[in-house]
Design a protein around this motif. Sequence first.
Motif, mmCIF file in Angstrom:
data_model
loop_
_atom_site.group_PDB
_atom_site.id
_atom_site.type_symbol
_atom_site.label_atom_id
_atom_site.label_comp_id
_atom_site.label_asym_id
_atom_site.label_seq_id
_atom_site.Cartn_x
_atom_site.Cartn_y
_atom_site.Cartn_z
ATOM 1 N N ARG A 116 0.832 -1.212 0.000
ATOM 2 C CA ARG A 116 0.000 0.000 0.000
ATOM 3 C C ARG A 116 0.863 1.257 0.000
ATOM 4 N NH1 ARG A 116 -4.005 -2.607 3.979
ATOM 5 N NH2 ARG A 116 -5.397 -3.612 2.504
ATOM 6 N N MET A 117 1.952 1.206 0.738
ATOM 7 C CA MET A 117 2.867 2.352 0.760
ATOM 8 C C MET A 117 3.389 2.640 -0.642
ATOM 9 S SD MET A 117 3.326 3.889 3.679
ATOM 10 C CE MET A 117 4.839 4.733 3.280
ATOM 11 N N VAL A 118 3.789 1.601 -1.366
ATOM 12 C CA VAL A 118 4.296 1.788 -2.726
ATOM 13 C C VAL A 118 3.197 2.397 -3.606
ATOM 14 C CG1 VAL A 118 5.113 0.598 -4.799
ATOM 15 C CG2 VAL A 118 6.101 0.039 -2.565
ATOM 16 N N GLU A 119 1.970 1.898 -3.465
ATOM 17 C CA GLU A 119 0.847 2.459 -4.235
ATOM 18 C C GLU A 119 0.687 3.954 -3.952
ATOM 19 O OE1 GLU A 119 -2.591 0.143 -3.169
ATOM 20 O OE2 GLU A 119 -1.773 -1.676 -4.065
ATOM 21 N N GLU A 120 0.779 4.325 -2.666
ATOM 22 C CA GLU A 120 0.629 5.736 -2.289
ATOM 23 C C GLU A 120 1.827 6.573 -2.745
ATOM 24 O OE1 GLU A 120 -2.057 7.310 -1.028
ATOM 25 O OE2 GLU A 120 -3.058 5.381 -1.268
ATOM 26 N N LEU A 121 3.027 6.003 -2.668
ATOM 27 C CA LEU A 121 4.217 6.726 -3.115
ATOM 28 C C LEU A 121 4.139 7.028 -4.606
ATOM 29 C CD1 LEU A 121 6.861 4.724 -1.079
ATOM 30 C CD2 LEU A 121 6.331 7.156 -0.786
ATOM 31 N N LYS A 122 3.501 6.145 -5.357
ATOM 32 C CA LYS A 122 3.351 6.356 -6.804
ATOM 33 C C LYS A 122 2.344 7.458 -7.122
ATOM 34 C CE LYS A 122 4.911 1.923 -8.534
ATOM 35 N NZ LYS A 122 4.594 0.790 -9.424
ATOM 36 N N LYS A 123 1.631 7.943 -6.124
ATOM 37 C CA LYS A 123 0.688 9.045 -6.315
ATOM 38 C C LYS A 123 1.315 10.410 -6.005
ATOM 39 C CE LYS A 123 -3.263 6.181 -5.015
ATOM 40 N NZ LYS A 123 -4.292 5.952 -3.978
ATOM 41 N N ILE A 159 12.860 6.626 -3.937
ATOM 42 C CA ILE A 159 12.576 5.738 -2.809
ATOM 43 C C ILE A 159 13.589 4.601 -2.814
ATOM 44 C CG2 ILE A 159 10.846 4.281 -1.695
ATOM 45 C CD1 ILE A 159 10.153 7.339 -1.879
ATOM 46 N N TYR A 160 14.384 4.535 -1.767
ATOM 47 C CA TYR A 160 15.406 3.498 -1.655
ATOM 48 C C TYR A 160 14.902 2.286 -0.890
ATOM 49 C CZ TYR A 160 18.954 6.862 -3.306
ATOM 50 O OH TYR A 160 19.690 7.752 -4.043
ATOM 51 N N GLY A 161 13.880 2.457 -0.068
ATOM 52 C CA GLY A 161 13.356 1.314 0.676
ATOM 53 C C GLY A 161 12.104 1.654 1.448
ATOM 54 N N VAL A 162 11.249 0.622 1.617
ATOM 55 C CA VAL A 162 10.027 0.737 2.418
ATOM 56 C C VAL A 162 9.985 -0.494 3.313
ATOM 57 C CG1 VAL A 162 7.508 0.774 2.405
ATOM 58 C CG2 VAL A 162 8.774 1.963 0.601
ATOM 59 N N LYS A 163 9.887 -0.266 4.614
ATOM 60 C CA LYS A 163 9.832 -1.375 5.566
ATOM 61 C C LYS A 163 8.751 -1.071 6.602
ATOM 62 C CE LYS A 163 11.314 -5.148 7.524
ATOM 63 N NZ LYS A 163 10.731 -6.378 7.041
ATOM 64 N N CYS A 164 7.809 -1.995 6.757
ATOM 65 C CA CYS A 164 6.743 -1.813 7.741
ATOM 66 C C CYS A 164 6.832 -2.898 8.805
ATOM 67 C CB CYS A 164 5.373 -1.865 7.066
ATOM 68 S SG CYS A 164 5.116 -0.556 5.850
ATOM 69 N N LEU A 212 -1.141 -1.766 14.837
ATOM 70 C CA LEU A 212 -1.156 -1.177 13.507
ATOM 71 C C LEU A 212 0.277 -1.179 12.975
ATOM 72 C CD1 LEU A 212 -3.529 1.834 14.196
ATOM 73 C CD2 LEU A 212 -4.118 -0.342 13.116
ATOM 74 N N ASN A 213 0.424 -0.902 11.700
ATOM 75 C CA ASN A 213 1.749 -0.929 11.095
ATOM 76 C C ASN A 213 2.397 0.442 11.107
ATOM 77 O OD1 ASN A 213 1.928 -3.743 10.289
ATOM 78 N ND2 ASN A 213 0.232 -3.268 8.938
ATOM 79 N N ARG A 214 3.671 0.439 11.428
ATOM 80 C CA ARG A 214 4.501 1.639 11.356
ATOM 81 C C ARG A 214 5.493 1.385 10.236
ATOM 82 N NH1 ARG A 214 5.462 4.896 16.359
ATOM 83 N NH2 ARG A 214 3.580 4.584 17.573
ATOM 84 N N CYS A 215 5.646 2.363 9.367
ATOM 85 C CA CYS A 215 6.493 2.170 8.199
ATOM 86 C C CYS A 215 7.651 3.157 8.200
ATOM 87 C CB CYS A 215 5.678 2.331 6.918
ATOM 88 S SG CYS A 215 4.299 1.166 6.804
ATOM 89 N N LYS A 216 8.752 2.697 7.650
ATOM 90 C CA LYS A 216 9.924 3.555 7.485
ATOM 91 C C LYS A 216 10.233 3.609 5.990
ATOM 92 C CE LYS A 216 14.694 4.252 8.862
ATOM 93 N NZ LYS A 216 15.791 3.769 9.713
ATOM 94 N N VAL A 217 10.349 4.817 5.481
ATOM 95 C CA VAL A 217 10.680 5.029 4.079
ATOM 96 C C VAL A 217 12.067 5.662 4.034
ATOM 97 C CG1 VAL A 217 10.082 6.270 1.964
ATOM 98 C CG2 VAL A 217 8.273 5.312 3.408
ATOM 99 N N THR A 218 12.979 4.995 3.353
ATOM 100 C CA THR A 218 14.298 5.565 3.117
ATOM 101 C C THR A 218 14.255 6.159 1.722
ATOM 102 O OG1 THR A 218 15.304 3.871 4.509
ATOM 103 C CG2 THR A 218 16.779 5.088 3.035
ATOM 104 N N MET A 219 14.561 7.437 1.653
ATOM 105 C CA MET A 219 14.431 8.126 0.361
ATOM 106 C C MET A 219 15.481 9.209 0.212
ATOM 107 S SD MET A 219 11.095 10.604 0.931
ATOM 108 C CE MET A 219 11.366 11.463 -0.610
ATOM 109 N N SER A 238 2.563 12.037 5.406
ATOM 110 C CA SER A 238 1.111 12.118 5.578
ATOM 111 C C SER A 238 0.355 10.941 4.963
ATOM 112 C CB SER A 238 0.587 13.432 4.998
ATOM 113 O OG SER A 238 0.679 13.431 3.586
ATOM 114 N N ILE A 239 1.051 9.960 4.443
ATOM 115 C CA ILE A 239 0.385 8.808 3.821
ATOM 116 C C ILE A 239 -0.621 8.137 4.756
ATOM 117 C CG2 ILE A 239 0.796 6.438 2.992
ATOM 118 C CD1 ILE A 239 3.153 7.571 1.367
ATOM 119 N N PRO A 240 -0.350 7.965 6.052
ATOM 120 C CA PRO A 240 -1.355 7.295 6.900
ATOM 121 C C PRO A 240 -2.737 7.942 6.828
ATOM 122 C CG PRO A 240 0.706 7.437 8.084
ATOM 123 C CD PRO A 240 0.870 8.248 6.808
#
Length: 117
Positions: A16-23, A39-44, A52-59, A78-80
């Motif tokens: 879902r994070m990748v889907e939102e990042l593509k927006k 975006i270098y990495g997405v880890k939840c 709930l899930n907490r995500c880290k985006v390396t960018m 603000s993706i959440p």
Amino acid sequence: MSKDPREVTPEESEKRMVEELKKIYDPEIPVNIYDLGLIYGVKCEKDPVSKLNRCKVTMTLTSPTCSMGETIVDLVRSIPSRVEDHSIEEVEVDLVFDPPWDQSKMSDEAKLQMGLM
């Protein structure tokens, strides 16, 4: 009936994070930040208390002096608020400049869009 947000797996949240990042688009470049290669990495991971899930985006940004950098990072954070099932509690952004961004990090689709292929 939709799934309880606490039952969404970290892997589902990563997708879902990748889907939102593509927006999210760099306002100066007509390509989304994911295909642009920022975006270098997405880890939840599942939060042990809230479940709930907490995500880290390396960018990164196209340049350390990118005038829209703060805006882009704020959009990622603000993706959440935009995830309909409310399964992502928080997004932490790790903004890095090593390795520096260059055009080789762009997807083939982005290169085509930009006329680089």
